[in-house]
Design a protein around this motif. Structure first.
Motif, PDB file in Angstrom:
ATOM      1  N   ILE A  18       0.861  -1.178   0.000  1.00  0.00           N
ATOM      2  CA  ILE A  18       0.000   0.000   0.000  1.00  0.00           C
ATOM      3  C   ILE A  18       0.899   1.229   0.000  1.00  0.00           C
ATOM      4  CG2 ILE A  18      -1.724   1.314   1.283  1.00  0.00           C
ATOM      5  CD1 ILE A  18      -2.765  -1.368   2.382  1.00  0.00           C
ATOM      6  N   ILE A  32      -0.421  -0.649  -4.381  1.00  0.00           N
ATOM      7  CA  ILE A  32      -1.836  -0.475  -4.099  1.00  0.00           C
ATOM      8  C   ILE A  32      -2.003   1.017  -3.853  1.00  0.00           C
ATOM      9  CG2 ILE A  32      -3.759  -1.001  -2.564  1.00  0.00           C
ATOM     10  CD1 ILE A  32      -2.332  -3.627  -1.837  1.00  0.00           C
ATOM     11  N   LEU A  52      -6.736   1.068  -3.304  1.00  0.00           N
ATOM     12  CA  LEU A  52      -7.180   1.063  -1.917  1.00  0.00           C
ATOM     13  C   LEU A  52      -8.462   1.873  -1.819  1.00  0.00           C
ATOM     14  CD1 LEU A  52      -6.665   0.431   1.106  1.00  0.00           C
ATOM     15  CD2 LEU A  52      -5.422   2.609   1.211  1.00  0.00           C
ATOM     16  N   SER A  75     -10.337  -0.893   2.962  1.00  0.00           N
ATOM     17  CA  SER A  75      -9.835  -0.472   4.263  1.00  0.00           C
ATOM     18  C   SER A  75     -10.893  -0.651   5.340  1.00  0.00           C
ATOM     19  CB  SER A  75      -9.407   0.993   4.193  1.00  0.00           C
ATOM     20  OG  SER A  75      -8.988   1.438   5.460  1.00  0.00           O
TER      21      SER A  75
END
Length: 169
Positions: A18, A32, A52, A75
């Protein structure tokens, strides 16, 4: 420590990172990206990216770019924020996304069966109890369901509201 888990077990060589202001994907890693960055790069023609989705993001913004997405990370900033469940369900049932959907953030063992039913296929697990129980193969089960979801139940008769032979199942 974060461990990636799917129904086949723990993944040892996951390439996904991420990206943030402090973290950037390295040479052998895949990014990501936050939704805005993903949309910018997807509109420029890039593909094979991860995106994300934060709880307040509009997951429908991905619709024109589904063919460019290799992974959607949803998330879960807190265990009591269930918007990721809705995002997963929309991706699977209404947008037709069939790629990997990963839960990241506060992923607890008791939520994983429900997340699987909504279409989430992998999990970035940091909770020590969840990591231990997944390693032991101790995933909690759900015997009865109130509604169908993105993933069919293994036992279609497990829906508590469906009548079987004139009685409530």
């Amino acid at each position: 420590m974060t461990k990636i888990w799917n129904e086949a077990g723990f993944v040892s060589d996951d390439p996904w990172v991420i990206e943030s202001d402090e973290v950037e994907a390295g040479q052998n890693e895949k990014p990501i990206l936050p939704l805005a960055s993903f949309l910018e790069r997807a509109e420029a023609g890039e593909s094979g990216l991860g995106v994300l989705i934060a709880p307040a993001d509009n997951v429908r913004a991905l619709q024109p770019h589904l063919d460019k997405i290799a992974l959607v990370a949803l998330s879960f900033p807190a265990f009591n924020d269930g918007r990721g469940f809705s995002h997963a369900s929309l991706l699977r049932t209404q947008l037709g996304f069939d790629g990997e959907i990963r839960a990241v953030g506060d992923v607890l063992i008791d939520q994983i069966p429900l997340m699987l039913r909504c279409g989430i296929s992998s999990f970035a697990v940091t909770n020590p109890v969840a990591i231990r129980r997944l390693g032991e193969g101790r995933l909690p089960g759900i015997d009865l369901h109130y509604q169908p979801t993105a993933r069919d139940a293994a036992n279609p008769g497990s829906y508590s509201w469906r009548r079987v032979s004139g009685s409530v199942a």
